[in-house]
Write a protein that holds these residues in place. Structure first.
Motif, short mmCIF file in Angstrom:
data_model
loop_
_atom_site.label_atom_id
_atom_site.label_comp_id
_atom_site.label_asym_id
_atom_site.label_seq_id
_atom_site.Cartn_x
_atom_site.Cartn_y
_atom_site.Cartn_z
N GLU A 1 0.83 -1.20 0.00
CA GLU A 1 0.00 0.00 0.00
C GLU A 1 0.87 1.25 0.00
OE1 GLU A 1 -3.37 1.98 -0.45
OE2 GLU A 1 -3.26 -0.22 -0.36
N ARG A 2 1.97 1.22 0.75
CA ARG A 2 2.89 2.36 0.77
C ARG A 2 3.50 2.59 -0.61
NH1 ARG A 2 8.05 3.25 0.98
NH2 ARG A 2 8.58 1.05 1.20
N LYS A 3 3.91 1.49 -1.27
CA LYS A 3 4.48 1.62 -2.62
C LYS A 3 3.44 2.14 -3.61
CE LYS A 3 8.12 -1.82 -2.29
NZ LYS A 3 8.62 -3.10 -2.78
N ARG A 4 2.22 1.69 -3.48
CA ARG A 4 1.15 2.17 -4.37
C ARG A 4 0.91 3.67 -4.15
NH1 ARG A 4 -3.33 -2.63 -3.75
NH2 ARG A 4 -2.26 -4.15 -5.06
N GLU B 1 3.09 5.83 -3.03
CA GLU B 1 4.23 6.55 -3.61
C GLU B 1 4.09 6.63 -5.13
OE1 GLU B 1 7.74 4.56 -2.32
OE2 GLU B 1 7.59 5.32 -0.27
N ALA B 2 3.66 5.55 -5.75
CA ALA B 2 3.48 5.55 -7.21
C ALA B 2 2.38 6.54 -7.60
CB ALA B 2 3.14 4.15 -7.70
N ARG B 3 1.28 6.60 -6.81
CA ARG B 3 0.21 7.56 -7.09
C ARG B 3 0.73 9.00 -7.00
NH1 ARG B 3 -3.24 5.03 -3.05
NH2 ARG B 3 -3.84 3.08 -3.99
N LYS B 4 1.51 9.26 -5.94
CA LYS B 4 2.06 10.60 -5.78
C LYS B 4 2.99 10.95 -6.94
CE LYS B 4 1.77 10.89 -0.76
NZ LYS B 4 2.53 10.96 0.50
N ALA B 5 3.81 9.97 -7.36
CA ALA B 5 4.73 10.22 -8.47
C ALA B 5 3.95 10.48 -9.76
CB ALA B 5 5.68 9.04 -8.65
N ARG B 6 2.89 9.71 -10.01
CA ARG B 6 2.07 9.93 -11.21
C ARG B 6 1.38 11.29 -11.15
NH1 ARG B 6 0.38 4.44 -10.56
NH2 ARG B 6 -1.55 5.20 -9.65
#
Length: 195
Positions: free
Chosen positions: A172-175, A177-182
């Motif tokens: 969930e943390r990686k997801r 982070e990926a959402r924030k990066a996108r």
């Protein structure tokens, strides 16, 4: 898939209660009973506060006998590890008692007196005593061994569930982070388009 066994059922039942529609229970449900509202460390009948707590009455033999129910004997087969314990005890009692009866008796001819008849029967009582002792010891030993295996299995399941929970949090943390990066990349592209 792992969340199906750990979360509450779709019907709203807690995860520790068996699903009436299926006879097979999941392994996690076997060991995960829902917590009760009362504190398991408190004395029966206490309100949980230390002030004004009544002293427990001294229970005697009569109180102990009154606490025995018929269901304690009629539902003994539903307790964990009793089947394995009884089967091992029966086998041990039969084996040890049989060997003791065959090899442990004295060679005696036809008894001449009444006292000789009593000594001829004594090996039977000795063999029966050994059989009962082997039954009790074998049942107890196998029951304790089975309980130890269950404790180890429960600890393993708890470790697995903890690892799955940690993986879920990490995923969930990686997801996130990926959402924030996108989101950040999209904002940058929107700014560049706007300029």
């Amino acid at each position: 898939m792992a969340t199906e066994t750990r979360g509450p059922k779709a019907s709203g039942q807690p995860s520790g209660s068996p699903d009436p529609s299926s006879s097979a229970r999941k392994t996690y449900d076997t060991f995960n009973y829902p917590a009760t509202a009362e504190n398991v460390n408190s004395l029966p009948g206490s309100n949980g506060s230390k002030v004004g707590k009544q002293q427990p009455m001294n229970a005697g033999y009569i109180d102990a006998v009154k606490s025995i129910r018929l269901a304690d004997f009629t539902e003994v087969h539903r307790k964990p590890c009793t089947r394995e314990g009884f089967l091992m005890g029966i086998g041990a009692g039969f084996g040890v008692g049989g060997v003791r009866a065959i090899l442990g008796g004295k060679e005696s001819g036809t008894p001449a007196h009444f006292c000789d008849m009593l000594t001829a029967v004594a090996p039977v009582f000795t063999a029966c005593s050994w059989a009962v002792g082997a039954f009790v010891f074998g049942s107890f030993a196998m029951h304790e061994y089975c309980q130890q295996k269950r404790r180890m299995e429960k600890a393993g399941i708890q470790r697995i569930n903890a690892a799955l929970d940690e993986k879920k949090v990490e995923l969930e943390r990686k997801r996130e982070e990926a959402r924030k990066a996108r989101r950040k990349a999209k904002e940058e592209t929107d700014r560049q388009k706007g300029n």
